[in-house]
Write an enzyme that holds these catalytic residues in place. Structure first.
Site, PDB file in Angstrom:
ATOM      1  N   ASP A  12      51.417 -64.505 -55.868  1.00  0.00           N
ATOM      2  CA  ASP A  12      50.297 -63.725 -55.301  1.00  0.00           C
ATOM      3  C   ASP A  12      50.695 -62.931 -54.066  1.00  0.00           C
ATOM      4  O   ASP A  12      49.880 -62.689 -53.186  1.00  0.00           O
ATOM      5  CB  ASP A  12      49.095 -64.637 -54.939  1.00  0.00           C
ATOM      6  CG  ASP A  12      48.682 -65.512 -56.101  1.00  0.00           C
ATOM      7  OD1 ASP A  12      48.639 -64.996 -57.224  1.00  0.00           O
ATOM      8  OD2 ASP A  12      48.418 -66.706 -55.887  1.00  0.00           O
ATOM      9  N   GLY A  16      52.310 -57.093 -58.192  1.00  0.00           N
ATOM     10  CA  GLY A  16      51.704 -56.160 -59.139  1.00  0.00           C
ATOM     11  C   GLY A  16      51.584 -54.775 -58.542  1.00  0.00           C
ATOM     12  O   GLY A  16      51.964 -53.783 -59.149  1.00  0.00           O
ATOM     13  N   HIS A  40      48.375 -60.394 -62.207  1.00  0.00           N
ATOM     14  CA  HIS A  40      48.589 -59.375 -61.184  1.00  0.00           C
ATOM     15  C   HIS A  40      47.321 -58.562 -61.082  1.00  0.00           C
ATOM     16  O   HIS A  40      46.749 -58.194 -62.101  1.00  0.00           O
ATOM     17  CB  HIS A  40      49.672 -58.395 -61.614  1.00  0.00           C
ATOM     18  CG  HIS A  40      51.025 -58.991 -61.681  1.00  0.00           C
ATOM     19  ND1 HIS A  40      51.572 -59.680 -60.642  1.00  0.00           N
ATOM     20  CD2 HIS A  40      51.941 -58.972 -62.654  1.00  0.00           C
ATOM     21  CE1 HIS A  40      52.789 -60.069 -60.994  1.00  0.00           C
ATOM     22  NE2 HIS A  40      53.025 -59.666 -62.210  1.00  0.00           N
ATOM     23  N   GLY A 303      40.191 -67.586 -60.789  1.00  0.00           N
ATOM     24  CA  GLY A 303      39.119 -67.409 -59.812  1.00  0.00           C
ATOM     25  C   GLY A 303      39.079 -68.524 -58.773  1.00  0.00           C
ATOM     26  O   GLY A 303      38.201 -68.557 -57.926  1.00  0.00           O
TER      27      GLY A 303
HETATM   28  P1  GDP Z   1      50.782 -60.659 -57.456  1.00  0.00           P
HETATM   29  O1  GDP Z   1      50.504 -61.721 -58.445  1.00  0.00           O
HETATM   30  O2  GDP Z   1      52.002 -60.946 -56.635  1.00  0.00           O
HETATM   31  O3  GDP Z   1      50.792 -59.294 -58.037  1.00  0.00           O
HETATM   32  O4  GDP Z   1      49.584 -60.678 -56.412  1.00  0.00           O
HETATM   33  P2  GDP Z   1      47.997 -60.680 -56.668  1.00  0.00           P
HETATM   34  O5  GDP Z   1      47.622 -59.607 -57.565  1.00  0.00           O
HETATM   35  O6  GDP Z   1      47.512 -62.040 -56.982  1.00  0.00           O
HETATM   36  O7  GDP Z   1      47.475 -60.480 -55.191  1.00  0.00           O
HETATM   37  C1  GDP Z   1      47.593 -59.369 -54.511  1.00  0.00           C
HETATM   38  C2  GDP Z   1      46.201 -58.919 -54.103  1.00  0.00           C
HETATM   39  O8  GDP Z   1      46.278 -58.217 -52.924  1.00  0.00           O
HETATM   40  C3  GDP Z   1      45.578 -57.957 -55.109  1.00  0.00           C
HETATM   41  O9  GDP Z   1      44.188 -58.080 -55.083  1.00  0.00           O
HETATM   42  C4  GDP Z   1      46.032 -56.608 -54.589  1.00  0.00           C
HETATM   43  O10 GDP Z   1      45.187 -55.537 -54.974  1.00  0.00           O
HETATM   44  C5  GDP Z   1      45.965 -56.848 -53.128  1.00  0.00           C
HETATM   45  N1  GDP Z   1      46.945 -56.130 -52.321  1.00  0.00           N
HETATM   46  C6  GDP Z   1      48.250 -55.875 -52.585  1.00  0.00           C
HETATM   47  N2  GDP Z   1      48.831 -55.285 -51.529  1.00  0.00           N
HETATM   48  C7  GDP Z   1      47.856 -55.186 -50.583  1.00  0.00           C
HETATM   49  C8  GDP Z   1      47.835 -54.693 -49.249  1.00  0.00           C
HETATM   50  O11 GDP Z   1      48.830 -54.242 -48.706  1.00  0.00           O
HETATM   51  N3  GDP Z   1      46.643 -54.797 -48.575  1.00  0.00           N
HETATM   52  C9  GDP Z   1      45.524 -55.328 -49.128  1.00  0.00           C
HETATM   53  N4  GDP Z   1      44.416 -55.383 -48.405  1.00  0.00           N
HETATM   54  N5  GDP Z   1      45.516 -55.811 -50.372  1.00  0.00           N
HETATM   55  C10 GDP Z   1      46.664 -55.739 -51.088  1.00  0.00           C
END
Ligand code: GDP
Length: 424
Positions: A12, A16, A40, A303
């Site tokens: 997380d 993504g 993601h 969730g």
């Molecule tokens: P992944 O599994 O590593 O892709 O991560 P997730 O999708 O679970 O979590 C990343 C969350 O943070 C998502 O809701 C993204 O849209 C959001 N996100 C990613 N980069 C940023 C950022 O720089 N700032 C903010 N506020 N949200 C971000």
């Protein structure tokens, strides 16, 4: 040229978003491990999407998305995901599925549920997607490779063997309904028809792409600390989350991997059980969880509320080292703008001694965080495009962490969208 986008921590981290962004300049994006157990979240001009199986490059017209041999392939979930993005107006993506990928079977999902039930309080906090039973079968050499779906004689004989084997556990360990070969064969026929249009020898495809100087992006799931060898065993996932494994899980020569972008979040979060040294609780955690990510830190697949903590330099230094990091992408920095002061975990105290080396699990359980507090910047940094334009305290925070982890932070993400990125 091959590049990888992987996580330094518990997952997380925002991989993504970084993959989606880097996919603009890539030809092929490959998922190389894991299954539909994690997700993601991607925000782009088509809307907001939670992908579980499809690589994050599916939104571009110019890319090919590959489900590599290392993936735990849940065929109905993949097909549903393709349909759901097409329904939202995304042009039908070009998708190839490795003929050597193995299939998550309905009984893997059942066994995952039954085992968590049986363990009760001692459960692993599995997402119950069948991933652990799937990989157990893969390495016990009783899994189903995609190519086997096209060998009817083999299937007819193998379903009998599978039922014999699984029914022993269903009857005597779990006391649950038994499998029948007929039903299993029907399921496999359905899977064959669903997946047939996508199946090919993806490693040959990638080999040819490399000869044509194409850019290939390997997209990791979860992060270093969930790696079965190098993570917080046994609270880990069942396939390697490390960039070098990307070469195996995609079927490409290891020396082609030239860039490893390790994604680190500006604070910590984790899902599931296991030691989490810099964890915070109560109102402090609730507030960070509510403000975190894009709309709060809750699992993209389940969730569930994520466990929250301050940035952990010990875990991240190790996380970056094990990935073979060339670049760190530092994400969600914008989220910390509300804090007067920001604690950072700079060491672990274990049995009275302070270390900055990430320990094995038995020692990790005893570790207490050594915190250092840095001043906050108290403003919204979204929309800033140049590093020099960030508030001084924000740059100090980034540079402090860069020094502690020992790998260059070359990208700073200050918002969820593709173009919320500062290159350094
Ligand atoms: P992944 O599994 O590593 O892709 O991560 P997730 O999708 O679970 O979590 C990343 C969350 O943070 C998502 O809701 C993204 O849209 C959001 N996100 C990613 N980069 C940023 C950022 O720089 N700032 C903010 N506020 N949200 C971000």
């Amino acid at each position: 040229m091959v590049k990888a986008v992987v996580g330094a921590n518990w997952g997380d981290e925002g991989k993504g978003k970084i993959t989606d962004m880097m996919a603009a300049n890539a030809d092929i994006i490959v998922r190389f491990q894991g299954g539909a157990n994690a997700g993601h979240t991607i925000v782009n001009n088509y809307g907001k999407f939670a992908l579980h199986t499809l690589p994050s490059g599916v939104f571009y017209g110019h890319t090919t998305s590959i489900i590599g041999n290392g993936v735990a392939l849940n065929i109905p979930i993949l097909i549903n995901e393709i349909n759901s993005i097409v329904e939202k107006g995304v042009p039908a993506p070009k998708i190839l599925v490795s003929d050597r990928a193995q299939i998550v079977m309905p009984y893997h999902i059942l066994f995952d549920q039954y085992e968590e039930e049986r363990l009760g309080k001692a459960s692993f906090g599995s997402t119950k997607s069948g991933i652990a039973p799937f990989y157990s079968d893969k390495y016990a050499k009783i899994g189903y490779q995609v190519q086997e779906l096209f060998d009817e004689d083999l299937l007819k004989e193998k379903v009998v063997r599978t039922c014999d084997q699984k029914n022993v556990l269903l009857e005597h360990l779990y006391h649950k309904p038994l499998l029948t070969p007929e039903e299993l064969l029907d399921t496999l026929h359905e899977y064959r028809d669903m997946i047939a249009p996508y199946v090919c020898d993806t490693s040959a495809f990638l080999w040819n792409a490399l000869k044509e100087n194409k850019t290939i992006l390997l997209e990791g799931q979860l992060g270093t600390l969930k790696d079965p060898d190098h993570g917080i065993y046994p609270m880990v996932t069942s396939s390697s989350t490390l960039a070098p494994y990307g070469c195996i899980g995609a079927g490409i020569p290891a020396q082609e991997l030239k860039q490893v972008v390790t994604v680190c979040k500006a604070y910590s979060s984790a899902v599931g059980a296991g030691a989490f040294v810099s964890e915070i609780f109560g109102d402090e955690a609730d507030e960070l969880r509510r403000r975190g990510g894009d709309g709060g830190e809750f699992g993209a697949t389940t969730g569930r509320p994520r466990r929250m903590g301050w940035f952990d330099c010990v875990a991240s230094k190790y996380g970056c080292r094990m990935q073979g990091t060339t670049d760190v992408a530092f994400t969600v920095v914008d989220v910390l703008g509300y804090l007067d002061e920001i604690p950072v975990c700079v060491g672990y105290e274990i049995d009275g001694e302070v270390t900055t080396d990430f320990p094995v699990t038995s020692k990790l359980e005893k570790a207490k965080p050594v915190l250092k507090t840095l001043p906050g910047w108290k403003c919204d940094i979204r929309g800033i495009k140049k590093y020099e334009d960030l508030p001084e305290n924000c740059r100090t925070y980034i540079e402090f962490i860069e020094k502690e982890i020992g790998f260059p932070i070359t990208m700073i993400s200050n918002g969820p969208s593709r173009d919320d990125i500062i290159y350094r």
